[in-house]
Design an enzyme around this catalytic site. Structure first.
Site, PDB file in Angstrom:
ATOM      1  NE  ARG A 181      22.369  13.883 -69.692  1.00  0.00           N
ATOM      2  CZ  ARG A 181      22.531  14.627 -70.791  1.00  0.00           C
ATOM      3  NH1 ARG A 181      21.502  15.272 -71.307  1.00  0.00           N
ATOM      4  NH2 ARG A 181      23.705  14.728 -71.365  1.00  0.00           N
ATOM      5  NE  ARG A 223      19.510  18.166 -76.002  1.00  0.00           N
ATOM      6  CZ  ARG A 223      19.392  19.429 -76.345  1.00  0.00           C
ATOM      7  NH1 ARG A 223      18.259  19.878 -76.882  1.00  0.00           N
ATOM      8  NH2 ARG A 223      20.354  20.294 -76.161  1.00  0.00           N
ATOM      9  N   GLY A 224      19.067  19.082 -72.423  1.00  0.00           N
ATOM     10  CA  GLY A 224      19.222  20.526 -72.255  1.00  0.00           C
ATOM     11  C   GLY A 224      18.974  20.845 -70.788  1.00  0.00           C
ATOM     12  CB  ALA A 225      21.011  22.750 -68.339  1.00  0.00           C
ATOM     13  CD  GLN A 242      23.587  17.055 -78.399  1.00  0.00           C
ATOM     14  OE1 GLN A 242      24.491  16.845 -79.213  1.00  0.00           O
ATOM     15  NE2 GLN A 242      23.637  16.575 -77.178  1.00  0.00           N
ATOM     16  CG  ASP A 289      24.752  21.445 -69.591  1.00  0.00           C
ATOM     17  OD1 ASP A 289      25.244  21.868 -70.656  1.00  0.00           O
ATOM     18  OD2 ASP A 289      23.715  20.758 -69.537  1.00  0.00           O
ATOM     19  CG  ASN A 312      27.405  24.476 -73.177  1.00  0.00           C
ATOM     20  OD1 ASN A 312      26.280  24.147 -72.795  1.00  0.00           O
ATOM     21  ND2 ASN A 312      27.635  24.844 -74.418  1.00  0.00           N
ATOM     22  CE  LYS A 313      26.147  18.160 -75.290  1.00  0.00           C
ATOM     23  NZ  LYS A 313      26.211  16.821 -74.614  1.00  0.00           N
TER      24      LYS A 313
HETATM   25  O1  MRU Z   1      23.662  16.602 -73.548  1.00  0.00           O
HETATM   26  P1  MRU Z   1      22.684  17.719 -73.728  1.00  0.00           P
HETATM   27  O2  MRU Z   1      22.091  17.786 -75.090  1.00  0.00           O
HETATM   28  O3  MRU Z   1      21.651  17.726 -72.630  1.00  0.00           O
HETATM   29  O4  MRU Z   1      23.561  19.036 -73.544  1.00  0.00           O
HETATM   30  C1  MRU Z   1      22.927  20.283 -73.624  1.00  0.00           C
HETATM   31  C2  MRU Z   1      23.884  21.416 -73.560  1.00  0.00           C
HETATM   32  O5  MRU Z   1      25.065  21.248 -73.355  1.00  0.00           O
HETATM   33  C3  MRU Z   1      23.301  22.781 -73.680  1.00  0.00           C
HETATM   34  O6  MRU Z   1      24.206  23.644 -74.289  1.00  0.00           O
HETATM   35  C4  MRU Z   1      22.984  23.302 -72.279  1.00  0.00           C
HETATM   36  O7  MRU Z   1      22.240  22.387 -71.559  1.00  0.00           O
HETATM   37  C5  MRU Z   1      22.249  24.586 -72.318  1.00  0.00           C
HETATM   38  S1  MRU Z   1      20.619  24.349 -72.949  1.00  0.00           S
HETATM   39  C6  MRU Z   1      19.798  25.808 -72.811  1.00  0.00           C
END
Ligand code: MRU
Length: 347
Positions: free
Chosen positions: A95, A52-54, A197, A238, A248-249
């Protein structure tokens, strides 16, 4: 491939003919890598948040496309492109919010539309370049962001934006790493409900680098800011619209609203691959809703006959609440006034 620190955590490992994915659902208890040899497997790994993470899901999708080319080119060297296109469409569904995923797939498609002499070798090389470029961007952003922090005593971050969420080093967490290397600062991590996270991943990742961190409940953020302990909220992204609105999250928007009330600044750290040049504002960003099974059990609710959960996993912070946008192409202070179009490479 160049890495900022060869011992740093790796969310993704390309073996030459398979992709190893560190299963982030099992952290911090267990460090276990799943191994994938086809695009369907990688799609499932992204959808279920093993990775996970963009930026990390963009890189994973690129390697997913590689696995598809290796398989279908070997099966049918004359007619492999159609099956690869179908696999890429599948990867794109994994996603919806992070634009890095579709960006990486578009890059791979553009390469595949060119005449290739050795498709598997050429596409492997290209995915590895996407991976290496992300690490280089993060290293650069780390230094640029640390410059902006100057005399800050304390920072708070949200979610996990480190090596686990990227090709390596991290975006917001990369800035925090670089700043801490220059001189110790107090780092606060919000737990990031409901998937945790922050509590499960950021705390673990900083511990791997012997960087101390203080965990706080998401609901403690206002009181933390009121105490004067933090000068900056530092987050990743994201998807960023061309007006600077930032998805973002979930919880990032709340932090930004609270930061305004308390005179705390907000830094968004993201590579330019996270900017969606096709949309004008955050209203156009699709916000992923995940299943209530990721929320109810975390609240000890086993019987869902009379309760359902609303579980959006991202939100959009309006650009007016963002004090600095840090990218590998430079820093924009006060992006609401400066605009972000200057970051586009073809103008
Ligand atoms: O749902 P996730 O864990 O994939 O969400 C991740 C985030 O929101 C991060 O802040 C974002 O992707 C930046 S990661 C460098």
């Amino acid at each position: 491939m160049t890495r900022p620190n060869d011992k740093s955590v790796q969310a993704l490992q390309w073996t030459g003919n398979s992709l190893k994915v560190l299963d982030q659902r099992q952290l911090p208890e267990t460090t276990f890598y799943d191994e994938y040899r086809d695009a369907a497997g990688v799609t499932e790994a992204i959808a279920t948040m093993r990775v996970r993470g963009a930026p990390a899901i963009g890189i994973a999708a690129a390697y997913g496309a590689v696995l598809s080319v290796i398989r279908h080119h070997a099966e049918d060297p004359a007619n492999w492109r159609q099956k690869v296109a179908a696999d890429m469409d599948l990867l794109a569904t994994s996603r919806p919010t992070a634009v890095n995923l579709s960006w990486a797939l578009e890059q791979m498609k553009a390469l595949l539309n060119q005449p290739l002499t050795n498709p598997p070798a050429e596409i492997i090389e290209y995915a590895q370049k996407i991976h290496a470029d992300d690490i280089a961007a993060n290293t650069k952003m780390g230094e640029l962001g640390a410059d902006v922090l100057k005399g800050a005593k304390g920072v708070m971050t949200h979610c996990n934006t480190g090596a686990l969420a990227t090709g390596g080093y991290g975006t917001a967490l990369g800035v925090i790493r670089s700043a801490y290397r220059r001189r110790p600062i107090n780092i606060y991590a919000g737990e990031t409900r409901p998937w945790l996270q922050g509590a499960r991943l950021t705390v673990w990742e900083l511990a791997q680098d012997s960087i101390p961190v203080t965990l706080c409940a998401d609901s403690a953020a206002a009181w933390l800011m009121k105490s004067g302990a933090v000068d900056w909220i530092i987050v990743g992204a994201d998807r960023i619209a061309t007006n600077g609105d930032t998805a973002n999250k979930i919880g990032t928007y709340s932090l930004a609203v609270l930061a305004k009330q308390h005179g705390v600044k907000v830094m968004v750290v993201a590579p330019t691959t996270t900017i969606d040049w096709s949309i004008e504002s955050g209203d156009q960003i699709e916000i992923e809703q995940r299943h209530q099974s990721e929320l109810l059990p975390a609240c000890y609710i086993k019987d869902d006959s009379m309760v359902s959960a609303w579980n959006p996993v991202f939100d959009v912070t309006p650009v007016e609440l963002i004090s600095a946008l840090v990218t590998e192409r430079g820093v924009i202070l006060n992006p609401a006034e400066q605009g972000i179009r200057g970051l586009k490479d073809d103008i």
